[in-house]
Design an enzyme around this catalytic site. Structure first.
Site, PDB file in Angstrom:
ATOM      1  N   GLU A 277       0.771  -1.252  -0.054  1.00 29.69           N
ATOM      2  CA  GLU A 277       0.104   0.082   0.105  1.00 29.69           C
ATOM      3  C   GLU A 277       0.876   1.355  -0.045  1.00 29.69           C
ATOM      4  O   GLU A 277       0.458   2.280  -0.673  1.00 29.69           O
ATOM      5  CB  GLU A 277      -1.032  -0.136   1.251  1.00 29.69           C
ATOM      6  CG  GLU A 277      -1.805  -1.062   1.172  1.00 29.69           C
ATOM      7  CD  GLU A 277      -2.512  -1.245  -0.093  1.00 29.69           C
ATOM      8  OE1 GLU A 277      -3.308  -0.154  -0.476  1.00 29.69           O
ATOM      9  OE2 GLU A 277      -2.848  -2.281  -0.745  1.00 29.69           O
ATOM     10  N   TRP A 280       1.922   1.610  -3.314  1.00 29.44           N
ATOM     11  CA  TRP A 280       0.824   2.229  -4.533  1.00 29.44           C
ATOM     12  C   TRP A 280       1.014   3.939  -4.165  1.00 29.44           C
ATOM     13  O   TRP A 280       0.878   4.444  -5.316  1.00 29.44           O
ATOM     14  CB  TRP A 280      -0.442   1.722  -3.808  1.00 29.44           C
ATOM     15  CG  TRP A 280      -1.506   2.604  -4.566  1.00 29.44           C
ATOM     16  CD1 TRP A 280      -2.509   3.523  -4.289  1.00 29.44           C
ATOM     17  CD2 TRP A 280      -2.050   2.373  -6.047  1.00 29.44           C
ATOM     18  NE1 TRP A 280      -3.320   3.960  -5.093  1.00 29.44           N
ATOM     19  CE2 TRP A 280      -3.045   3.138  -6.251  1.00 29.44           C
ATOM     20  CE3 TRP A 280      -1.563   1.385  -6.895  1.00 29.44           C
ATOM     21  CZ2 TRP A 280      -3.653   3.232  -7.604  1.00 29.44           C
ATOM     22  CZ3 TRP A 280      -2.273   1.431  -8.270  1.00 29.44           C
ATOM     23  CH2 TRP A 280      -3.371   2.337  -8.440  1.00 29.44           C
ATOM     24  N   TRP A 308     -20.748  11.219 -20.128  1.00 33.59           N
ATOM     25  CA  TRP A 308     -21.088  11.651 -18.726  1.00 33.59           C
ATOM     26  C   TRP A 308     -22.510  12.468 -18.609  1.00 33.59           C
ATOM     27  O   TRP A 308     -22.593  13.049 -19.641  1.00 33.59           O
ATOM     28  CB  TRP A 308     -19.836  12.563 -18.133  1.00 33.59           C
ATOM     29  CG  TRP A 308     -18.385  12.134 -18.150  1.00 33.59           C
ATOM     30  CD1 TRP A 308     -17.502  12.364 -19.082  1.00 33.59           C
ATOM     31  CD2 TRP A 308     -18.130  11.014 -17.466  1.00 33.59           C
ATOM     32  NE1 TRP A 308     -16.434  11.802 -18.781  1.00 33.59           N
ATOM     33  CE2 TRP A 308     -16.845  10.712 -17.532  1.00 33.59           C
ATOM     34  CE3 TRP A 308     -18.707  10.185 -16.352  1.00 33.59           C
ATOM     35  CZ2 TRP A 308     -15.791   9.999 -16.876  1.00 33.59           C
ATOM     36  CZ3 TRP A 308     -17.921   9.199 -15.591  1.00 33.59           C
ATOM     37  CH2 TRP A 308     -16.758   8.934 -16.299  1.00 33.59           C
ATOM     38  N   ASN A 343     -10.783   2.970   2.956  1.00 36.42           N
ATOM     39  CA  ASN A 343     -10.327   2.714   1.746  1.00 36.42           C
ATOM     40  C   ASN A 343     -11.385   1.733   0.831  1.00 36.42           C
ATOM     41  O   ASN A 343     -11.683   2.018  -0.221  1.00 36.42           O
ATOM     42  CB  ASN A 343      -8.900   2.153   1.517  1.00 36.42           C
ATOM     43  CG  ASN A 343      -8.429   2.171   0.157  1.00 36.42           C
ATOM     44  OD1 ASN A 343      -8.261   3.019  -0.629  1.00 36.42           O
ATOM     45  ND2 ASN A 343      -8.393   0.852  -0.506  1.00 36.42           N
ATOM     46  N   TRP A 361     -15.709  11.783 -13.293  1.00 41.33           N
ATOM     47  CA  TRP A 361     -14.801  11.396 -12.075  1.00 41.33           C
ATOM     48  C   TRP A 361     -14.245  12.700 -11.634  1.00 41.33           C
ATOM     49  O   TRP A 361     -13.675  12.816 -10.220  1.00 41.33           O
ATOM     50  CB  TRP A 361     -13.548  10.498 -12.561  1.00 41.33           C
ATOM     51  CG  TRP A 361     -12.787  10.874 -13.841  1.00 41.33           C
ATOM     52  CD1 TRP A 361     -12.720  10.506 -14.947  1.00 41.33           C
ATOM     53  CD2 TRP A 361     -11.604  11.951 -13.465  1.00 41.33           C
ATOM     54  NE1 TRP A 361     -11.974  11.200 -15.547  1.00 41.33           N
ATOM     55  CE2 TRP A 361     -11.005  11.868 -14.878  1.00 41.33           C
ATOM     56  CE3 TRP A 361     -10.755  12.397 -12.590  1.00 41.33           C
ATOM     57  CZ2 TRP A 361      -9.895  12.701 -15.183  1.00 41.33           C
ATOM     58  CZ3 TRP A 361      -9.779  13.228 -12.789  1.00 41.33           C
ATOM     59  CH2 TRP A 361      -9.280  13.271 -14.094  1.00 41.33           C
ATOM     60  N   TRP A 384      -9.123   8.270  -8.576  1.00 44.04           N
ATOM     61  CA  TRP A 384     -10.167   8.466  -9.152  1.00 44.04           C
ATOM     62  C   TRP A 384     -10.183   7.790 -10.544  1.00 44.04           C
ATOM     63  O   TRP A 384     -10.943   7.333 -11.035  1.00 44.04           O
ATOM     64  CB  TRP A 384     -10.585   9.796  -9.241  1.00 44.04           C
ATOM     65  CG  TRP A 384     -11.431  10.132  -7.978  1.00 44.04           C
ATOM     66  CD1 TRP A 384     -10.800  10.913  -6.428  1.00 44.04           C
ATOM     67  CD2 TRP A 384     -12.665  10.107  -7.507  1.00 44.04           C
ATOM     68  NE1 TRP A 384     -11.635  10.785  -5.867  1.00 44.04           N
ATOM     69  CE2 TRP A 384     -12.923  10.432  -6.183  1.00 44.04           C
ATOM     70  CE3 TRP A 384     -13.672   9.417  -8.357  1.00 44.04           C
ATOM     71  CZ2 TRP A 384     -14.252  10.594  -5.715  1.00 44.04           C
ATOM     72  CZ3 TRP A 384     -15.018   9.418  -7.890  1.00 44.04           C
ATOM     73  CH2 TRP A 384     -15.015   9.815  -6.766  1.00 44.04           C
TER      74      TRP A 384
END
Length: 478
Positions: A277, A280, A308, A343, A361, A384
């Site tokens: 993590e 990441w 969208w 998360n 987004w 996102w």
């Protein structure tokens, strides 16, 4: 001691330990002027949101208190950083300026200008590695390009030598004979007043270096052993909650890494998953460094044609935690109250906005930026776009989180939902995740009136999933 001071420019490194710029400044034998500059004028920079501004105020208070214990203090200036540094050099006669690097695009460009201007004046200007395990330009693929997929990035990073041992805080920090003028922190108006919406933040967090270390130690004691599995269950204490401390640099990745190495040697469970993590986070910084428009534009250009929807009512319902889907609403209310969201629930809530409601987004990115205490430009943008499918190593287009099943799988007993959506607390575990399927008798017994005490669903899951899949198929066919 030399008469001319050194300036230590604090940025996202609001700590004394493992702070290379402070260590070099303190070790130079010069008086040290510690400064924080609230630069809200540099073009291209994302301005801090409300929750981040609250955290910054508290963290600067803590840093100043720590410096005063060493008979130093924190000088505050507001405005363009290049002008503020130039003014401070002129006022104090400083001959050296030290800082730790930030890798966001606008800050990097600004820092290059500042370093060049200082060197043109024959001043010492040095920057040091920032709050990452490795500089974002270090890792390159076999084709000498940036990594675009996480798994090979992780493998390559772990093949590097580990980050160096963290630096100890300096024992002493030289004190100037005369202090330059400083702003008053309260005059920056970082804290909300009317209304004061920060009560939940105060209850939930202790910003500052000491708070960061206490949080890390608590995680090791209470959450790390079962982290690999428990981290997906929002009612369990198995997440580190270190993200805001890392963003503001109250604790460094090198400190985490060194502790993880030690814990791994001790056979502590889940260290590898936690390290992944952290990696990441490194990957997100790597992406933003190589693709500086990541927060603004689709990484995959075919998403420029995605259909969208302009749906302000749906966006508002999502922001307020009033979508009619209990897990989504619980997450959005946790976010508003504490400046943080678990998360697993972040992924579900983001997927709901993008794929159930077909809202861009970027609207979610902007809301999280304003409301998260851990709002971090690389992480926010990369995550996102990952959920949307428009980003690097993105989630498959057909991954549409089912908010009902996610609640049943990861909050089966409803501890998380009952905390944040208390109007549903008296429902059975089964009905809690889909109250629209509860009997009228159960709803009445639980005091729930759909459409009154708790909203009706703003969209049907099955229909929304089908609509999203159709939209994604269209852009795939291109």
């Amino acid at each position: 001691m030399p008469d001319h001071p050194a300036i230590c420019w604090f940025r996202r490194d609001l700590r004394l330990a493992d702070n290379a710029a402070l260590t070099i400044a303190a070790g130079s034998g010069r008086p040290v002027i510690c400064v924080y500059i609230l630069d809200d004028e540099t073009p291209g920079e994302w301005r801090m949101g409300g929750a981040s501004r609250w955290w910054l105020h508290k963290s600067l208070e803590a840093l100043d208190a720590d410096l005063r214990k060493r008979h130093n203090r924190l000088i505050l200036r507001r405005g363009r950083a290049d002008k503020a540094i130039s003014d401070l050099v002129a006022e104090t006669g400083a001959e050296a300026v030290f800082w730790n690097r930030i890798y966001d695009p606008a800050e990097m460009e600004r820092d290059r200008r500042i370093k060049a201007a200082l060197k043109d004046r024959s001043l010492q200007a040095e920057s040091f590695p920032g709050n990452l395990a490795h500089e974002p330009w270090v890792l390159r693929t076999g084709n000498d390009g940036p990594y675009r997929v996480f798994s090979p990035f992780r493998k390559a990073l772990l093949a590097l030598d580990p980050p160096g041992a963290p630096l100890r805080p300096p024992k002493g920090v030289g004190v100037p004979e005369n202090w330059p003028e400083s702003d008053e922190l309260d005059d920056w108006n970082l804290l909300p007043v009317k209304p004061d919406w920060a009560g939940g933040l105060r209850e939930s967090w202790t910003p500052g270096e000491a708070g960061a270390m206490a949080r890390f130690e608590a995680f090791i004691e209470e959450g790390l052993d079962d982290y690999a599995k428990g981290r997906d269950h929002p009612a369990k204490p198995n997440v580190s909650r270190l993200s805001p401390h890392l963003h503001f640099g109250e604790i460094s990745v090198r400190q985490l890494w060194a502790k993880m190495d030690w814990l791994e040697d001790q056979g502590t469970a889940s260290v590898g998953k936690f390290r992944s993590e952290v990696i990441w986070r490194e990957f997100s910084h790597h992406l933003l460094f190589h693709y500086p428009d990541l927060p603004e534009r689709n990484w995959r250009e075919q998403f420029n044609d995605f259909p969208w929807r302009d749906y302000p009512e749906g966006l508002k319902a999502w922001q307020r935690g009033m979508t009619g889907y209990p897990l989504v609403d619980a997450g959005m209310r946790e976010l508003w109250h504490t400046g943080y969201m678990h998360n697993r629930v972040r992924m579900v809530a983001a997927s709901f906005l993008i794929k159930h409601l077909l809202i861009h987004w970027k609207r979610g990115e902007e809301w999280f930026w304003d409301t998260l205490v851990d709002a971090d430009l690389p992480n926010n943008a990369a995550s996102w776009q990952w959920v949307a499918g428009s980003g690097a190593d993105a989630a498959p287009y057909f991954r549409i989180f089912n908010p009902i099943k996610q609640g049943q799988d990861y909050d089966a007993k409803g501890g998380y939902i009952r905390r944040w959506v208390p109007e549903l607390a008296e429902l059975s575990d089964r009905s809690l995740h889909e109250p629209w399927n509860a009997s009228e008798a159960e709803l009445e017994s639980a005091g729930v009136r759909l459409g009154e005490t708790y909203p009706e669903r703003i969209v049907d899951h099955a229909g929304a999933r089908k609509r999203a899949l159709t939209a994604y198929e269209e852009i795939r066919r291109g």
